[in-house]
Design a protein around this motif. Sequence first.
Motif, PDB file in Angstrom:
ATOM      1  N   CYS A 236      -5.118   8.273   3.620  1.00 38.83           N
ATOM      2  CA  CYS A 236      -4.514   7.180   2.857  1.00 38.83           C
ATOM      3  C   CYS A 236      -3.046   6.934   3.214  1.00 38.83           C
ATOM      4  CB  CYS A 236      -4.618   7.478   1.360  1.00 38.83           C
ATOM      5  SG  CYS A 236      -6.299   7.542   0.718  1.00 38.83           S
ATOM      6  N   VAL A 249      -6.939   3.000   2.261  1.00 34.57           N
ATOM      7  CA  VAL A 249      -7.754   3.985   2.976  1.00 34.57           C
ATOM      8  C   VAL A 249      -7.957   3.491   4.409  1.00 34.57           C
ATOM      9  CG1 VAL A 249      -9.925   5.263   3.052  1.00 34.57           C
ATOM     10  CG2 VAL A 249      -8.917   4.652   0.845  1.00 34.57           C
ATOM     11  N   ARG A 255      -8.958   3.389  -2.491  1.00 36.91           N
ATOM     12  CA  ARG A 255      -8.999   4.792  -2.884  1.00 36.91           C
ATOM     13  C   ARG A 255     -10.179   5.086  -3.801  1.00 36.91           C
ATOM     14  NH1 ARG A 255      -3.482   3.392  -3.368  1.00 36.91           N
ATOM     15  NH2 ARG A 255      -2.064   4.544  -1.973  1.00 36.91           N
TER      16      ARG A 255
END
Length: 330
Positions: A236, A249, A255
């Motif tokens: 991330c 991501v 996420r």
Amino acid sequence: MTADLFDDIRRAVQRRFGSAARLENIVVPTLGGSNRTVAFDLVDGAARRRLVSRQETYVAPNSPFLPSDDQFRLLQVAFAHGIPVPEPVFAYEADDGAGHGFVTAFVGGETMPNRILGDPGFAAVRPRLAAQAGAIFAALHAIDPAEVDFLARYADSDDPIAAQRARLDSYDEAHPAIELGLRWLERHRPPPGPRCFLHGDLRTGNFIVGADGIAAVLDWECSHLGAGVEDLGWLCTRSWRFGRVELPVGGFGNRADLFAAYEAAGGARVDPDAVRYWEIFGLVRWAVLNVMQAHGHVFGGRRSLPFAACGRNTSVIEYDLMMTLAGRYD
């Protein structure tokens, strides 16, 4: 290219598959700065198999990268547990005269981030990648660390924050922003928890994407033992979004999908604040790695345009780090 350039690989192949084995359709990819990578067809009688050779060409002082022998051992463990990796075929030995490295099966697909993230041909698979990565992380982190206990001898397995500081100090350069990041990491260090087998560098550009999504995870030279959430935070980290900052991501997902898939596949419950900590760590670590690459260009006898560009890239990462610490970047 002449055949003589690949005699070392040919000798190693024939030691294992017999003198009649030959190499055909040899290709040297343009990517890969720390290793010599050669793709070829192994032809043995009527059988033909596409393979890839990867050989070490340079080891930086204070390098965080695992030697190729250990990388090959990790590939064997991951492959045995069903992690999507290129099948390990053999590791080079001293008698091969090919240096340090290994040969794996070839996996077709795309690794270039801008193509994965922007090519219309991958539009259908991009929404799946975050969940696939979460499931891969969960499977990897479920492997008993005792199977890769040799990773414990590396500094990143002992204390990843101290390892970054030691590397930065070894280059004797002033980087106040990185120092600020290290201080923040030290002051906000999470409590210790169970240690897992971490890939250490699973991010956009280090996996192959095919028609069904992630086909193989590459580049295991940063593997170590640590908190599973470190792997999630690295994926991330803002640097791996390649300009698509709204998709945290890897520039392809969110996420929530990553975390949900990780937990559904057996991973521990994900604390978003812990992930943010490791995203900040990721910026610090990536900045230090760029300092290392630029230092190697200037002082280490490894002159190349990509490594020279790492000097400029360090400043970009430092800016992202400061904006993230200030709460202005997500």
